[in-house]
Each structure stands twice: as structure tokens, then as C-alpha cells.
Design an enzyme around this catalytic site. Sequence first.
Site, short mmCIF file in Angstrom:
data_model
loop_
_atom_site.label_atom_id
_atom_site.label_comp_id
_atom_site.label_asym_id
_atom_site.label_seq_id
_atom_site.Cartn_x
_atom_site.Cartn_y
_atom_site.Cartn_z
N GLU A 205 5.91 -7.75 53.57
CA GLU A 205 6.52 -6.86 53.61
C GLU A 205 5.92 -6.07 54.28
OE1 GLU A 205 8.79 -5.94 52.22
OE2 GLU A 205 9.79 -7.33 51.69
N TYR B 21 7.65 1.10 47.11
CA TYR B 21 9.25 -0.01 47.80
C TYR B 21 8.87 -0.98 47.86
CZ TYR B 21 10.42 -2.97 50.71
OH TYR B 21 11.05 -3.96 51.53
N ASP C 144 14.30 1.21 50.77
CA ASP C 144 14.21 1.35 51.56
C ASP C 144 15.81 1.63 52.60
OD1 ASP C 144 16.26 -0.76 51.94
OD2 ASP C 144 15.25 -1.86 53.38
#
Length: 346
Positions: free
Chosen positions: A34, A113, A131
Amino acid sequence: MSDFSNKLIDWYSVNKRALPWRETTDPYLIWISEIILQQTRVVQGYDYFIRFVERFPTVKSLAEADEDEVMKYWQGLGYYSRARNLHTAAKSILGDFPKSYDEILSLKGVGEYTASAICSFAYNLPYAVVDGNVYRVLSRYLGIDTPIDSTQGKKLFASLAAELLDKSNPGIYNQAIMDFGAIQCIPSSPDCNVCPLVDSCIAFAEKLTRVLPVKQGKTKSSNRYFNYIYVRMGAYTFINKRSGNDIWKNLFELPLIETEHLLSEEEFYALPQFQQLFTSGEEPMIRCLERNVKHVLSHRIIITNFYEVVLSEHSKSFSNYKKVAIKDIDQFAVSRLIHLFLEKYL
Ligand code: SF4
């Protein structure tokens, strides 16, 4: 399960991208992926991810690594604060990877996020990811023109995403909506005719796919002017580690003089900061190797002139810089701008 999430998950089961961080529930691997993918496209991030986790397969191995080595594995990916934050966060984790949203959110460099992504992908906890892909899908599907980069828009989309989240299957649902935005509901010219959501999509019905999502303003970019000096002193050159709260922090670079505007060669040679680099009586050979090299970052353009300075082998000039053998220079993590220069000139 709502019709919306049902259709997304069905679509995902057929179209899902086979990516290594999708095949795992290891929170460490998901975290690394990520962070890499925050500002990097999947095609570019893929190889970096593989190399990074091969060298640092666990939080412990990352925590115990030297920061310079971590930066070296990040070289070329840009946004280097991501690597520094990863390293700092790894060192702050004592024992197992944290398991709650709040603990994960408190890790350095982890925002809402990323915390939602880790919690839902690794632990199947009901946190919705929001996102760029999710903003696009929701604003089009629901026909919402509130700017996605406004405070109001961020709140609105976060609450809609939480409402639509499939709480029985948050991990798969989140991955499905993100992939759907990345592959099907793409920024320009989405192929709505083959979309499973077309019957209830407001943007499609009202011909708004080109205008949604709305963004309120683009960040202006400003220029910076760098003058890099490549020194040759026999088999050696000089480098410096960037510090301060600035771009490329902790990466190495050639001796640098930053100026307010682009200088001519004569103006540069006359600069006191340049002249102070030399001991008195030194008569170096100096030439400009490249002018006006433009390097575009997200919010600014770096415009660079590269100079070459040839010193005698016993020179005492540039004594404030780190002296390294030219053949060893690729052991140091440098910005892409310096990397491209070195590749061309060495
Ligand atoms: S119909 Fe078109 S705009 Fe609507 S969700 Fe599908 S791809 Fe996106």
C-alpha cells in the site's frame, strides 16, 4: 449484501488482477504494498515490491536494517519520505504487527486510507477504503458533483463509502471497488456499455462521465534551480547526504548550489558559494556538461545545470563533502535526476 456490492464482487471474481499482495493476509506485506502504491502505478511498483520484501521479509528485518540500505531499495520510486516513514514505523513496532485500526493509524506515514486497507485486507475488519478509484466510482455511480478534494467532499465520500461497504465481506469488497475504478470505471472513456452497473449509474444516464468526479483546484507548480557539481579528482568524486525538511531527504547527491533563477555559466562561476569550495591557489578545470535539465516532481519543476570540475589528486578543495571512489558511487541511494546524470556520464 446490496445489489451494488453484489455486482462489484461478481465483476471482481472475473476481472481481479493477480497481484502478490492480493494473495496474502500478512498485514506487513499489505502495508508495504500500500505504501509503494500510494504514488506509484502498479506496473512500476510490482518489481519494487518483490525486491523490497525479498530483502526485508518481516517487520523485524526492516526495523533492523540500516536506513541507507532501505533508501537504496526505494531508489527511483520517488516520494522518499515513504521509505523513511516505513523504516521509522517498523522500528516502532515491538513484536507482532498491530491488529486494531487505531494502532495501525498511529504508525508513521499511515493515513486513514492505508489503515482501512490493512484492516480490511488482512483482518477483514469493516473499514471502507477511499482512494482516487473509489472517489471516481462513487461520484459517477451516484451522480455527485461535490469536489472530491474539498473538505465537504472528503467527508461526504467517506460516509457514502462506509454506508455502501459490504460489512460481511469488507476485504473483498474494498479490493473489488478499487480494481473496478482502476480497470472498468477508468478516468477517461470508461466502456460503460460493458459495465455491470450501467443500469443504475447516474453519470451514464445523464451523460456526466466526462465531468465526474469534480476537482476544485489543481496545485500550482513552482520552479527550483539547481546547479550540481560533478568533481573528478583522480578516481574519486564528492557527494553529500541531503538533510533538512526538503525533497530527497537522506538521499545522496553531488555538491549542490541552489539559486533563485537559472544562471549563465559566467554568473555561476562568479558566485561566492562556488568560489568558496576551492582552496586558494587551486586552478581547477571547469566546464558545463548540461544546461536546463528539467525534472518534474508533483508540485515543482527542478531545473538543473550540471558542471564538471577536475581537481589535482592532492587537492584539498570540497573538503566538506564525502569523498567516494567513482566506481563505488552506485552503492549510494540517489534521486532519479542524479541517477540519470550518472548513467549518462559515467
Ligand atoms: S456505467 Fe460507466 S460511469 Fe457508470 S460505473 Fe460503469 S463504467 Fe463507471
